[in-house]
Write a protein that holds these residues in place. Structure first.
Motif, PDB file in Angstrom:
ATOM      1  N   ASP A   2     -17.000  68.287  26.782  1.00 53.33           N
ATOM      2  CA  ASP A   2     -17.491  67.705  28.027  1.00 53.33           C
ATOM      3  C   ASP A   2     -18.871  67.077  27.878  1.00 53.33           C
ATOM      4  O   ASP A   2     -19.324  66.343  28.735  1.00 53.33           O
ATOM      5  CB  ASP A   2     -17.548  68.765  29.136  1.00 53.33           C
ATOM      6  N   ASN A   3     -19.570  67.362  26.803  1.00 53.37           N
ATOM      7  CA  ASN A   3     -20.939  66.902  26.635  1.00 53.37           C
ATOM      8  C   ASN A   3     -21.087  66.008  25.409  1.00 53.37           C
ATOM      9  O   ASN A   3     -22.020  66.144  24.649  1.00 53.37           O
ATOM     10  CB  ASN A   3     -21.889  68.096  26.529  1.00 53.37           C
ATOM     11  N   ASP A  11     -30.218  64.480  39.117  1.00 52.88           N
ATOM     12  CA  ASP A  11     -28.961  64.925  39.717  1.00 52.88           C
ATOM     13  C   ASP A  11     -27.834  64.946  38.692  1.00 52.88           C
ATOM     14  O   ASP A  11     -26.943  65.781  38.746  1.00 52.88           O
ATOM     15  CB  ASP A  11     -28.590  64.094  40.939  1.00 52.88           C
ATOM     16  N   GLN A  12     -27.895  64.066  37.719  1.00 54.26           N
ATOM     17  CA  GLN A  12     -26.904  64.076  36.637  1.00 54.26           C
ATOM     18  C   GLN A  12     -27.141  65.268  35.718  1.00 54.26           C
ATOM     19  O   GLN A  12     -26.194  65.921  35.274  1.00 54.26           O
ATOM     20  CB  GLN A  12     -26.998  62.768  35.852  1.00 54.26           C
ATOM     21  N   ALA A  54     -28.392  68.124  36.530  1.00 58.36           N
ATOM     22  CA  ALA A  54     -28.009  69.353  37.234  1.00 58.36           C
ATOM     23  C   ALA A  54     -26.520  69.632  37.120  1.00 58.36           C
ATOM     24  O   ALA A  54     -26.093  70.779  37.240  1.00 58.36           O
ATOM     25  CB  ALA A  54     -28.415  69.253  38.702  1.00 58.36           C
ATOM     26  N   GLN A  55     -25.717  68.614  36.872  1.00 55.76           N
ATOM     27  CA  GLN A  55     -24.269  68.788  36.774  1.00 55.76           C
ATOM     28  C   GLN A  55     -23.804  69.092  35.358  1.00 55.76           C
ATOM     29  O   GLN A  55     -22.660  69.471  35.149  1.00 55.76           O
ATOM     30  CB  GLN A  55     -23.568  67.534  37.289  1.00 55.76           C
ATOM     31  N   GLN A  56     -24.674  68.949  34.376  1.00 56.91           N
ATOM     32  CA  GLN A  56     -24.299  69.197  32.983  1.00 56.91           C
ATOM     33  C   GLN A  56     -24.361  70.685  32.684  1.00 56.91           C
ATOM     34  O   GLN A  56     -25.248  71.391  33.163  1.00 56.91           O
ATOM     35  CB  GLN A  56     -25.221  68.430  32.041  1.00 56.91           C
ATOM     36  N   VAL A  57     -23.427  71.148  31.876  1.00 57.50           N
ATOM     37  CA  VAL A  57     -23.350  72.565  31.518  1.00 57.50           C
ATOM     38  C   VAL A  57     -23.628  72.709  30.025  1.00 57.50           C
ATOM     39  O   VAL A  57     -22.883  72.164  29.201  1.00 57.50           O
ATOM     40  CB  VAL A  57     -21.960  73.146  31.847  1.00 57.50           C
TER      41      VAL A  57
END
Length: 199
Positions: free
Chosen positions: A94-95, A120-121, A123-126
């Motif tokens: 995913d990254n 904001d982008q 903050a959505q990354q794991v």
């Protein structure tokens, strides 16, 4: 704007710009490193609404495989990452990110990639599950302790003596001493092992 520290080495601020929003640090002789510190130097803050995703790549025969470690921002200008478990781990699909032609994999040369992105982008990354951020355990312990103290104080505010109790068949009463005993046991277990609650 950025710097890195590898334990036992001098501070590195010699990043290589890939483009306007991506930067690379080369870490030679990376076989024995376990932690890396990423920080902002304080000379230039991020523009409003921006921060940076931090990626790491171990030397691999098949080429660079980038793993998201986390992020830094004006509000969180530094982070310490434990990366030793990434030596054998696969990247999180995913990254996926690419750092142009400058990302190369020589034997024993690891790389840190920094990608400037909207907050904001970020903050959505794991981050990858194998990455641990040093400092997270004390923060968790502090939160758990404050939460327990708040619960105990809140519950204690309803304490009444035996003579003040009015019998009500629809309510159950728990002695304050039982709550206090539970609170002390939980604090003790948290101090011994911050992750005891996972088992």
């Amino acid at each position: 704007m950025f710097g890195i520290i590898v334990s036992g080495r001098l501070v590195q601020t010699d990043f290589h710009p890939v483009n306007e929003t991506q930067f690379l640090f080369n870490i030679p002789e990376a076989d024995n490193i376990n932690h890396v510190v990423i920080f902002m130097t304080g000379q230039t803050p991020f523009p409003d609404g921006l921060g940076a995703a931090v990626y790491f790549s171990w030397p691999r025969p098949e080429g660079p495989v980038w793993t998201l470690l986390g992020h830094i921002s004006n509000q969180k200008p530094s982070a310490i990452y434990k990366i030793s478990s990434l030596k054998t781990a696969d990247s999180d699909d995913d990254n996926q990110i690419h750092f142009g032609d400058m990302s190369h994999q020589q034997s024993h040369l690891a790389q840190v990639g920094i990608s400037v992105e909207p907050l904001d982008q970020l903050a959505q990354q794991v981050p990858a599950s194998q990455v641990s951020v040093s400092g997270a355990v004390p923060t968790f312990m502090e939160f758990a302790t404050k939460m327990l103290e708040n619960f105990f104080n809140f519950s204690s505010s309803f304490a009444v003596t035996q003579s003040q109790m009015v019998p009500n068949p629809t309510e159950t009463f728990v002695p304050l001493s039982t709550l206090k005993n539970w609170f002390e046991n939980f604090q003790r277990r948290l101090q011994q092992n911050p992750y005891f609650w996972k088992s």
